[in-house]
Design a protein around this motif. Structure first.
Motif: not given
Length: 160
Positions: A35-56
């Motif tokens: 649960f912890i790791i899944g939440s953190l990875v999902n955080t990075v997925l959305l943060t990367a998409s928001a700050t760098v772009g969907i390709r990232a």
């Protein structure tokens, strides 16, 4: 890709790998750690998409299940594809619907990811001779826990 975006993508990818490596060093029971790791990875997925772009975000969406397979968290390499697809669905639905509001985008993205994972694994397991107990455990892992970690990831990404 400009150097600053490439650097930010690399840093977020490295952060994802660090988060996934926590399972190798952190003495927390498996379910809680997932649960912890899944939440953190999902955080990075959305943060990367928001700050760098969907390709990232998509790059990290593929790197995460490859890493999970290499760490033994996915029992077969064919399972990399539906996990990456679920991650990409999560990113796309969130980014496409974020303008309608954070809560609807979060719920839609989390539900989309969960449904994508559950039904793709259910479909794949019809072709793979997998022990019944292991298949049940895998399908459970690809169901409601994904919904929880996807919502938690979106909330953490919003905070960041």
């Amino acid at each position: 890709m400009p150097t600053n975006k490439l650097t930010r993508t690399a840093m977020l990818l490295a952060l994802t790998l660090v988060f996934q490596s926590l399972r190798l060093i952190w003495p927390v029971p498996g379910v809680a750690l997932n649960f912890i790791i899944g939440s953190l990875v999902n955080t990075v997925l959305l943060t990367a998409s928001a700050t760098v772009g969907i390709r990232a975000g998509f790059l990290i969406a593929w790197a995460a299940p490859v890493t999970a397979y290499l760490q033994g968290m996915l029992p077969l390499p064919v399972f990399i594809v539906p996990v990456a697809a679920g991650n990409m669905v999560y990113i796309m639905l969130f980014c496409l619907h974020n303008r309608t509001g954070f809560i609807p985008a979060t719920l839609l993205a989390a539900a989309g990811k969960t449904l994508c994972l559950y039904f793709s694994f259910r479909w794949l397991l019809t072709f793979i001779d997998f022990p019944a107990k292991a298949a049940t455990a895998l399908l459970t892992a690809m169901s409601w826990p994904q919904l929880i970690t996807a919502v938690a990831g979106a909330v953490l990404s919003k905070i960041i």
